[in-house]
Design a protein around this motif. Structure first.
Motif, mmCIF file in Angstrom:
data_model
loop_
_atom_site.group_PDB
_atom_site.id
_atom_site.type_symbol
_atom_site.label_atom_id
_atom_site.label_comp_id
_atom_site.label_asym_id
_atom_site.label_seq_id
_atom_site.Cartn_x
_atom_site.Cartn_y
_atom_site.Cartn_z
ATOM 1 N N HIS A 155 14.837 -14.345 -36.308
ATOM 2 C CA HIS A 155 13.572 -14.739 -36.938
ATOM 3 C C HIS A 155 13.110 -13.741 -38.005
ATOM 4 O O HIS A 155 12.192 -14.043 -38.765
ATOM 5 N N PHE A 156 13.720 -12.562 -38.043
ATOM 6 C CA PHE A 156 13.275 -11.504 -38.958
ATOM 7 C C PHE A 156 14.434 -10.948 -39.783
ATOM 8 O O PHE A 156 14.454 -9.759 -40.116
ATOM 9 N N LYS A 157 15.398 -11.791 -40.139
ATOM 10 C CA LYS A 157 16.590 -11.348 -40.880
ATOM 11 C C LYS A 157 16.245 -10.573 -42.142
ATOM 12 O O LYS A 157 16.898 -9.582 -42.460
ATOM 13 N N ASN A 158 15.248 -11.015 -42.864
ATOM 14 C CA ASN A 158 14.936 -10.431 -44.168
ATOM 15 C C ASN A 158 13.771 -9.448 -44.133
ATOM 16 O O ASN A 158 13.317 -9.000 -45.180
ATOM 17 N N ASP A 159 13.312 -9.087 -42.963
ATOM 18 C CA ASP A 159 12.190 -8.158 -42.827
ATOM 19 C C ASP A 159 12.748 -6.736 -42.724
ATOM 20 O O ASP A 159 13.314 -6.346 -41.701
ATOM 21 N N GLY A 184 10.187 -15.740 -31.658
ATOM 22 C CA GLY A 184 10.620 -14.538 -32.366
ATOM 23 C C GLY A 184 9.528 -13.488 -32.442
ATOM 24 O O GLY A 184 9.756 -12.297 -32.227
ATOM 25 N N GLU A 185 8.316 -13.930 -32.764
ATOM 26 C CA GLU A 185 7.184 -13.007 -32.832
ATOM 27 C C GLU A 185 6.869 -12.420 -31.459
ATOM 28 O O GLU A 185 6.561 -11.228 -31.341
ATOM 29 N N LEU A 207 8.123 -3.981 -29.319
ATOM 30 C CA LEU A 207 7.224 -2.886 -29.688
ATOM 31 C C LEU A 207 6.503 -2.314 -28.468
ATOM 32 O O LEU A 207 6.322 -1.098 -28.355
ATOM 33 N N LEU A 208 6.128 -3.187 -27.541
ATOM 34 C CA LEU A 208 5.505 -2.706 -26.305
ATOM 35 C C LEU A 208 6.497 -1.885 -25.483
ATOM 36 O O LEU A 208 6.126 -0.875 -24.880
#
Length: 75
Positions: A34-38, A5-6, A13-14
């Protein structure tokens, strides 16, 4: 070592940095579970999604305009 995910988030981003918005959208989709709550991640992902949709719409309108411009001069 980054988890998948990271890694996908970094790739997104790249892709944004190099203005590859469709590729960024694909990478954001991979990273999304992996980032549902971010909140920051979701904001960037949704903003990119809107940008891709707008670019598609503009491209479609430009291709329609080009066809009309080419047809009109020839009658």
């Amino acid at each position: 070592m980054l988890n998948p995910g990271e890694k996908a988030y970094c790739q997104a981003l790249l892709a944004l940095k190099s203005k590859s918005y469709r590729l960024a959208a694909e990478e954001f989709e991979k990273a999304a579970p992996h980032f549902k709550n971010d909140r920051e991640f979701n904001l960037i992902m949704e903003t990119n999604r809107v940008l891709v949709a707008v670019k598609k719409k503009i491209a479609a309108q430009e291709s329609d305009t080009i066809e009309v411009e080419e047809i009109l001069p020839y009658g």
